[in-house]
Design an enzyme around this catalytic site. Structure first.
Site, PDB file in Angstrom:
ATOM      1  N   CYS A   1       2.099  -2.679   3.926  1.00 65.93           N
ATOM      2  CA  CYS A   1       3.514  -2.470   4.226  1.00 65.93           C
ATOM      3  C   CYS A   1       3.717  -1.384   5.261  1.00 65.93           C
ATOM      4  CB  CYS A   1       4.259  -2.101   2.952  1.00 65.93           C
ATOM      5  SG  CYS A   1       3.825  -0.493   2.273  1.00 65.93           S
TER       6      CYS A   1
ATOM      7  N   THR B 193       0.816  -1.219   0.000  1.00 66.13           N
ATOM      8  CA  THR B 193       0.000   0.000   0.000  1.00 66.13           C
ATOM      9  C   THR B 193       0.847   1.265   0.000  1.00 66.13           C
ATOM     10  OG1 THR B 193      -0.167  -0.014   2.417  1.00 66.13           O
ATOM     11  CG2 THR B 193      -1.888  -1.156   1.182  1.00 66.13           C
ATOM     12  N   CYS B 194       2.093   1.182   0.460  1.00 74.39           N
ATOM     13  CA  CYS B 194       2.948   2.367   0.469  1.00 74.39           C
ATOM     14  C   CYS B 194       3.312   2.806  -0.945  1.00 74.39           C
ATOM     15  CB  CYS B 194       4.222   2.095   1.264  1.00 74.39           C
ATOM     16  SG  CYS B 194       3.920   1.707   2.995  1.00 74.39           S
ATOM     17  N   PHE B 195       3.220   1.874  -1.904  1.00 77.47           N
ATOM     18  CA  PHE B 195       3.613   2.181  -3.276  1.00 77.47           C
ATOM     19  C   PHE B 195       2.500   1.879  -4.282  1.00 77.47           C
ATOM     20  CE2 PHE B 195       7.381   1.123  -0.802  1.00 77.47           C
ATOM     21  CZ  PHE B 195       8.154   2.254  -1.007  1.00 77.47           C
TER      22      PHE B 195
END
Length: 500
Positions: A500, A467-469
């Protein structure tokens, strides 16, 4: 006394005496040398001890100075740490900031209306200006604020954590950690926290908001005044909203337009009731359209409200209980009635919400926005545009737009309802909302980051997400049915979201 003996006059004894003299002299010199070296060693050891002592003293002094500086900088707050990522509003952009359109402070509402006919919408222009202003307010060396919260006690844990920080401190990026869970927050956990806390604040168990109308918007619950610390809770919610817009994150619950108008200091009246409670507004409209004196309704300038289980009458104006409603004053009556229902009955709560909101969000940058635009800033787009989603999707590690698995993937997404699409979006990005700029406005840990589908070759595994990327790690399943089964399982509320 002679150190070196004199040569004897008797020549026969000369050689022996000379040898004896040299032996004596060598012993004397050797002893003197030992004494000198021993003394030098003692001096050297003494000097080294002094140097080590001075070294240790210096180290202690430096450590004390650093600790004191940290205490002064962080005001005793041990939860302030260096930010590991940049929030959307602080991310660098291409080009110069001076290139960003216009100075909204120079533009009137009439000018904004004229802009609607231009190539770019008025909201798009205002949003660009807002991004410019907020980017300037994010410090490059800003410290992030670490919040460690429990999913099982999310509201109160988050409330207590926010209370530790000033509004200025909360302008630094958040760094979220969920208790008893591993994971580093590079933006994904923060997006996930905003989603969870926005759902939690409308939980009926807290009695802070109540749903109204068929579209399930939430209005402040007047009964919340009976709860201890309720004004502190509303101030906390205002800070969460202000933080979301300040950093560029989204919340998920839709609130009544009157709340946004109150934050923007706009007038609230009869017409606003149609958006908050259309059914009630229709009944009030009857008063305007009919002769109420002929109907003999026997109405006065009072409103009935529930107080601790009993019905009490509240005057809408001074001596309202003795002022009869007529055809001449019914417009005033309806305006006062709506003002009481929408504002006066919950004004302390709205004031606390507003105070918390502007505790973080600069008030001057929002003055040109309407209540609908403020809702877009806070909640994002109301629907998911699949065409925009596909256009702003990137394919990696062997996938392309015309790959068989990708064709299956988009066919499935198009066949789903809005709820299922939102669940998939939430699984990959941490939130089910789309930014105001559409899918091209998605952000990751390091700046703008589009929705990405990455091929992984182990077809025995389920889809995963970073989810961070904004990354979906998707195996090339051998059939559309298998792909559908794995996606639905992974996107369902019962699945394990790998954040993440």
């Amino acid at each position: 006394m002679h150190l070196i003996p004199a040569f004897p006059t008797n020549s026969e004894d000369t050689l022996n005496d000379i040898l004896k003299g040299f032996v004596v002299m060598s012993f004397i010199l050797s002893g003197a040398g030992c004494l000198w070296r021993r003394r030098r060693r003692r001096q050297s050891n003494h000097s080294e001890r002094h140097e080590r002592r001075d070294d240790n003293s210096l180290r202690r002094a430096i450590a004390i100075a650093i600790e004191q500086r940290n205490r002064e900088v962080h005001a005793g707050n041990r939860n302030v740490v260096q930010s590991p990522y940049r929030v959307p509003r602080a991310a660098p952009v291409d080009g110069k900031l001076d290139d960003v359109v216009i100075d909204m402070a120079e533009i009137s509402f009439d000018d904004i209306e004229l802009m609607k006919e231009s190539k770019e919408s008025a909201f798009h222009l205002k949003n660009k200006w807002l991004e410019q202003q907020l980017r300037l307010k994010h410090k490059l060396d800003a410290k992030s604020v670490k919040l460690e919260v429990d999913r099982n006690d999310l509201f109160y844990d988050s409330f207590r954590s926010f209370a530790k920080f000033s509004g200025e401190q909360l302008q630094g990026p958040l760094q979220i950690k969920f208790k008893r869970e591993d994971g580093r927050d590079d933006g994904g956990l923060t997006r996930h926290w905003f989603m969870l806390i926005s759902r939690e604040v409308v939980n009926p168990a807290y009695a802070l908001f109540t749903p109204v109308g068929k579209n399930r918007t939430f209005q402040v619950n007047s009964a919340s005044k009976h709860q201890s610390h309720h004004l502190d809770y509303f101030r906390f919610i205002g800070r969460v909203w202000g933080k979301a817009i300040f950093d560029g994150f989204l919340v998920e619950s839709n609130f009544a337009s009157t709340i946004y108008k109150y934050l923007l200091e706009r007038d609230i009246g009869f017409d606003d009731m149609s958006r908050v409670d259309p059914v009630y507004h229709s009944s009030l409209q009857w008063f305007l359209d009919n002769d109420i004196e002929a109907a003999d309704l026997d109405l006065y300038f009072v409103i009935e409200e529930e107080e601790f289980g009993s019905i009490v009458q509240v005057p809408l104006k001074e001596n309202g209980e003795s002022i009869r409603v007529t055809n001449d004053n019914k417009h005033e009556y309806l305006e006062l009635l709506c003002d009481r229902r929408l504002v006066k009955s919950v004004q302390p709560q709205l004031d606390s919400l507003k105070a918390g909101f502007y505790d973080i969000m600069p008030q001057d940058v929002l003055l040109k926005f309407t209540e609908d635009e403020l809702e877009l800033l806070l909640c994002g787009m109301p629907t998911i545009d699949i065409a925009d989603w596909k256009e702003n999707c990137e394919y990696k590690a062997g996938y392309t737009a015309d790959h068989e698995v990708m064709l299956w993937f988009w066919e499935l997404v198009e066949s789903w309802d809005e709820e299922m699409r939102a669940k998939l979006l939430q699984f990959v990005t941490g939130t089910s909302r789309v930014p105001t700029g559409g899918f091209s406005g998605l952000y990751g840990a390091t700046g703008p980051k589009r929705f990405q589908i990455i091929r992984v070759y182990d077809t025995t595994r389920l889809p995963q997400a970073n989810t961070c990327f904004n990354e979906l790690l998707l195996p090339p399943y051998d059939s559309k049915e298998r792909l559908a089964s794995c996606l639905v399982n992974e996107s369902s509320p019962r699945s394990l979201l790998r954040i993440c």
